[in-house]
Design a protein around this motif. Structure first.
Motif, PDB file in Angstrom:
ATOM      1  N   GLN A 142     -38.836  -0.930  71.144  1.00  0.00           N
ATOM      2  CA  GLN A 142     -38.799  -2.325  71.600  1.00  0.00           C
ATOM      3  C   GLN A 142     -37.548  -3.029  71.073  1.00  0.00           C
ATOM      4  OE1 GLN A 142     -42.501  -3.864  70.040  1.00  0.00           O
ATOM      5  NE2 GLN A 142     -41.701  -4.251  67.993  1.00  0.00           N
ATOM      6  N   PRO A 159     -37.396  -8.510  69.335  1.00  0.00           N
ATOM      7  CA  PRO A 159     -38.485  -8.308  70.303  1.00  0.00           C
ATOM      8  C   PRO A 159     -39.777  -9.023  69.925  1.00  0.00           C
ATOM      9  CG  PRO A 159     -38.110  -6.310  69.044  1.00  0.00           C
ATOM     10  CD  PRO A 159     -36.971  -7.232  68.729  1.00  0.00           C
ATOM     11  N   GLN A 210     -39.148 -12.468  71.182  1.00  0.00           N
ATOM     12  CA  GLN A 210     -39.028 -12.548  72.640  1.00  0.00           C
ATOM     13  C   GLN A 210     -40.317 -12.175  73.366  1.00  0.00           C
ATOM     14  OE1 GLN A 210     -35.627 -10.192  73.820  1.00  0.00           O
ATOM     15  NE2 GLN A 210     -34.194 -11.834  73.362  1.00  0.00           N
ATOM     16  N   TYR A 211     -41.039 -11.185  72.845  1.00  0.00           N
ATOM     17  CA  TYR A 211     -42.197 -10.656  73.585  1.00  0.00           C
ATOM     18  C   TYR A 211     -43.541 -11.081  73.009  1.00  0.00           C
ATOM     19  CZ  TYR A 211     -38.449  -7.352  74.870  1.00  0.00           C
ATOM     20  OH  TYR A 211     -37.272  -6.786  75.273  1.00  0.00           O
ATOM     21  N   PRO A 216     -36.347  -7.145  80.062  1.00  0.00           N
ATOM     22  CA  PRO A 216     -37.103  -7.725  78.938  1.00  0.00           C
ATOM     23  C   PRO A 216     -38.192  -8.698  79.388  1.00  0.00           C
ATOM     24  CG  PRO A 216     -34.757  -7.702  78.434  1.00  0.00           C
ATOM     25  CD  PRO A 216     -34.878  -7.293  79.871  1.00  0.00           C
ATOM     26  N   ASP A 217     -37.973  -9.395  80.497  1.00  0.00           N
ATOM     27  CA  ASP A 217     -38.986 -10.335  80.992  1.00  0.00           C
ATOM     28  C   ASP A 217     -40.282  -9.618  81.364  1.00  0.00           C
ATOM     29  OD1 ASP A 217     -37.253 -12.439  80.665  1.00  0.00           O
ATOM     30  OD2 ASP A 217     -36.564 -12.453  82.746  1.00  0.00           O
ATOM     31  N   LEU A 223     -41.490  -6.969  79.798  1.00  0.00           N
ATOM     32  CA  LEU A 223     -42.205  -6.700  78.546  1.00  0.00           C
ATOM     33  C   LEU A 223     -42.896  -7.951  78.022  1.00  0.00           C
ATOM     34  CD1 LEU A 223     -39.671  -4.340  76.754  1.00  0.00           C
ATOM     35  CD2 LEU A 223     -41.887  -3.713  77.709  1.00  0.00           C
ATOM     36  N   LYS A 224     -42.252  -9.090  78.170  1.00  0.00           N
ATOM     37  CA  LYS A 224     -42.865 -10.351  77.752  1.00  0.00           C
ATOM     38  C   LYS A 224     -44.109 -10.638  78.590  1.00  0.00           C
ATOM     39  CE  LYS A 224     -41.931 -15.298  77.160  1.00  0.00           C
ATOM     40  NZ  LYS A 224     -42.581 -15.354  75.835  1.00  0.00           N
ATOM     41  N   THR A 281     -46.934  -8.181  77.681  1.00  0.00           N
ATOM     42  CA  THR A 281     -47.568  -8.519  76.401  1.00  0.00           C
ATOM     43  C   THR A 281     -48.573  -9.646  76.572  1.00  0.00           C
ATOM     44  OG1 THR A 281     -45.535  -7.879  75.259  1.00  0.00           O
ATOM     45  CG2 THR A 281     -47.121  -9.169  74.000  1.00  0.00           C
TER      46      THR A 281
END
Length: 351
Positions: free
Chosen positions: A30, A64, A67-68, A330-331, A333-334, A337
């Motif tokens: 991550q 991460p 961010q996540y 990355p969006d 993964l956010k 989550t």
């Protein structure tokens, strides 16, 4: 004087098989790779250069989490990080991976290997851990190390391999040298990981990434005693212990026998199948990371399958079946989550 950080311990409780309000989640790899902030840093610094700078390494590790909103951080470094300390000349080459110029070929080569003194040899790793756990993170930090077979595969092959033929040939033809190498690497791993725990790591994952190249019988003879020793020693530190490998579903029961807390699954063996095999410990995994490149509807459907199986029986930590790809948004993964937290919380609340 620093005030102790209030830690979200959901991940740790799940590791121990305790009740949680929702399914915790973190992602292998991550930190870095898919993050634009990390890519910018990599334009200037190599992996080893980043890990030698505690402030920068801590930033990459915690990014991460911020961010996540994942439930654990994993220290940014490489399984090769401790090897130079024992005399292995390793370089991480772009597009190739770890390359070793002095591969192991004999028992004499094994005897030349030294011992690690973490405070002297890798102080930057310990300083990064202290910085994160004392000042920056509100989730547990996972320390990690490579398992002896996986480290040995690089040390014998001289770099990445698709079939590990040289490694297995050395194991079969030079058993005395092989077990001497396992002893050296297990001692290094125990010392290195204990130092990470003493610095503040709250859980440990041992990556036996390539041990799936062995069959069950060979694993029991050539590897399992070494892993028994490592986990038995680390057990004394009273932190959750996790193991993980790729393409190693046939070894899941062997891992379950070890004195550890969490069995990590890749995407080839479902949580439901693992439970049917008799695995009762906490399971971690195991969405195929390739699915993250699919439309959201597909990602959500597949994540639900993993979550439902994890919620059905026993304790579960959501993760991928291997590391995050560089081209994952990355969006995504956010969003994933948030979905994992919300969906599992509702299910556990009986809604």
């Amino acid at each position: 004087m620093s005030v102790p950080l209030e830690i979200n311990d959901t991940f740790l409780r799940a590791c121990r098989g305790e009740k949680t309000d929702y399914t915790p989640v973190w992602y292998m790899r991550q930190a870095g790779r898919s993050q634009p902030e990390y890519r910018k840093i990599k334009e200037k610094y190599s992996l080893f250069e980043i890990t030698h700078q505690p402030e920068l390494c801590a930033y990459v590790t915690r990014l991460p989490v911020e961010q996540y909103d994942v439930d654990a951080a994993i220290l940014y470094k490489d399984i090769m990080s401790p090897l130079p300390a024992i005399g292995v000349d390793v370089e991480i080459k772009a597009g190739i991976g770890p390359v070793i110029d002095n591969p192991i070929r004999s028992v004499q080569d094994v005897e030349k290997l030294g011992e690690i003194n973490p405070e002297q040899d890798v102080p930057y790793v310990l300083d990064t851990i202290k910085l994160l756990t004392r000042e920056q993170l509100r989730v547990p930090l996972i320390g990690f190390a490579g398992a002896p077979f996986t480290l040995a595969s690089y040390m014998i092959e001289g770099g990445p391999s698709k079939n590990y033929n040289k490694t297995k040939a050395f194991m079969y033809a030079e058993p005395k040298a092989w077990f001497a190498l396992m002893d050296k690497l297990s001692e290094m791993t125990i010392t290195y990981v204990k130092a990470q725990i003493n610095a503040g790591a709250k859980a440990v994952q041992i990556f036996d990434s390539w041990v799936g190249a062995l069959n069950v019988a060979d694993y029991r003879v050539f590897i399992k005693p070494t892993m028994e020793r490592i986990f038995s020693e680390l057990r004394k530190e009273n932190v959750p212990l996790i193991t993980f490998g790729v393409g190693a579903s046939h070894l899941a029961k062997e891992w379950h026998d070890l004195p550890l807390d969490v069995v990590g699954l890749d995407w080839r063996l479902s949580v439901k199948e693992a439970r049917a095999m008799g695995l009762t410990k906490t399971l971690q995994g195991n969405l195929d990371p390739a699915i993250l490149l699919s439309p959201w509807e597909v990602i959500e459907e597949r994540a639900k399958e993993v979550l439902d199986q994890g919620l059905a029986e026993g304790s579960h930590i959501f993760n991928l079946g291997h590391g995050v790809f560089p081209d994952v948004n990355p969006d995504v993964l956010k969003r994933l989550t948030t979905f994992i937290h919300d969906y599992s919380r509702e299910k556990k609340a009986g809604k």
